[in-house]
Design an enzyme around this catalytic site. Structure first.
Site, PDB file in Angstrom:
ATOM      1  N   HIS A  53       3.570   2.701  -1.166  1.00 35.71           N
ATOM      2  CA  HIS A  53       3.479   1.730  -0.070  1.00 35.71           C
ATOM      3  C   HIS A  53       3.136   0.364  -0.664  1.00 35.71           C
ATOM      4  O   HIS A  53       2.481   0.284  -1.712  1.00 35.71           O
ATOM      5  CB  HIS A  53       2.385   2.135   0.924  1.00 35.71           C
ATOM      6  CG  HIS A  53       2.754   3.307   1.779  1.00 35.71           C
ATOM      7  ND1 HIS A  53       2.005   3.727   2.848  1.00 35.71           N
ATOM      8  CD2 HIS A  53       3.817   4.147   1.715  1.00 35.71           C
ATOM      9  CE1 HIS A  53       2.584   4.766   3.419  1.00 35.71           C
ATOM     10  NE2 HIS A  53       3.680   5.057   2.742  1.00 35.71           N
ATOM     11  N   GLU A  55       0.956  -1.850   0.037  1.00 30.68           N
ATOM     12  CA  GLU A  55      -0.474  -2.117  -0.188  1.00 30.68           C
ATOM     13  C   GLU A  55      -0.963  -1.494  -1.481  1.00 30.68           C
ATOM     14  O   GLU A  55      -1.675  -2.127  -2.269  1.00 30.68           O
ATOM     15  CB  GLU A  55      -1.324  -1.552   0.956  1.00 30.68           C
ATOM     16  CG  GLU A  55      -1.012  -2.100   2.319  1.00 30.68           C
ATOM     17  CD  GLU A  55      -0.071  -1.194   3.097  1.00 30.68           C
ATOM     18  OE1 GLU A  55       1.003  -0.831   2.576  1.00 30.68           O
ATOM     19  OE2 GLU A  55      -0.408  -0.862   4.250  1.00 30.68           O
ATOM     20  N   CYS A  83      -1.756   2.380   6.780  1.00 30.10           N
ATOM     21  CA  CYS A  83      -1.878   3.800   7.132  1.00 30.10           C
ATOM     22  C   CYS A  83      -3.210   4.326   6.585  1.00 30.10           C
ATOM     23  O   CYS A  83      -3.962   3.575   5.952  1.00 30.10           O
ATOM     24  CB  CYS A  83      -0.709   4.575   6.529  1.00 30.10           C
ATOM     25  SG  CYS A  83      -0.774   4.713   4.731  1.00 30.10           S
ATOM     26  N   CYS A  86      -3.481   3.792   2.706  1.00 32.51           N
ATOM     27  CA  CYS A  86      -3.658   2.405   2.270  1.00 32.51           C
ATOM     28  C   CYS A  86      -4.997   1.836   2.726  1.00 32.51           C
ATOM     29  O   CYS A  86      -5.633   1.069   2.002  1.00 32.51           O
ATOM     30  CB  CYS A  86      -2.505   1.549   2.765  1.00 32.51           C
ATOM     31  SG  CYS A  86      -0.940   2.023   1.997  1.00 32.51           S
TER      32      CYS A  86
HETATM   33 ZN   LIG Z   1       0.289   2.966   3.618  1.00 33.59          ZN
END
Ligand SMILES: [Zn+2]
Length: 151
Positions: A53, A55, A83, A86
């Site tokens: 991801h 992040e 999420c 992250c």
């Molecule tokens: Zn994430």
């Protein structure tokens, strides 16, 4: 750099990710003085990595540039609400502030579905600023999912 200016960089990362066929999410890490330390876009498809991801990639890059895992005083700026993974990574990195654009009602862990980052049981709780360029951040995702039906 202001939160809005940093979000524009994150949006550029998101757009670039979208062009590569990735879900268009982008992230930027600012150092304690507000200078850009790292920028990244979602890279899950290309790297075949469920943890890639934006992040996580930006936090890793920022930590590598600083030569330490603690990102004390730093700010994570991301186009979509983090999420659980992250949000957890941001807490572990000890970032001071998380700034996000669009809320993620289905999976957001910084206030929407969960609030991993401001759980009172945690010692370190980043400050959260939400809704920065939210419309642009949301529009880029809607456009992506409007043209492709992959999730
Ligand atoms: Zn994430």
């Amino acid at each position: 750099m202001s939160h809005t200016a940093a979000m524009r960089l994150a949006l550029a990362q998101a757009a670039a990710a979208g062009e590569r066929g990735e879900v268009p999410v982008g992230a930027v890490v600012l150092d304690p003085l507000g200078e850009v330390l790292a920028e990244a876009g979602n890279d899950r498809e290309a790297s075949a990595d469920p943890t890639a991801h934006a992040e996580v990639l930006a936090l890793r890059l920022a930590a590598r540039r600083l030569g330490r895992w603690r990102l004390t005083g730093c700010t994570l700026v991301v186009t979509l609400e983090p999420c659980t993974m992250c949000a957890g990574a941001a807490v572990l990195a000890r970032v001071a502030t998380i700034v996000y654009g669009a809320a993620d009602e289905k999976g957001g862990a910084a206030g929407s579905l969960w609030d991993v980052v401001r759980d009172r049981r945690l010692n370190h709780r980043p400050e959260v600023v939400m809704g920065v360029l939210a419309e642009e951040s949301s529009a880029i995702l809607k456009e992506f999912f409007g043209t492709r039906r992959i999730r």
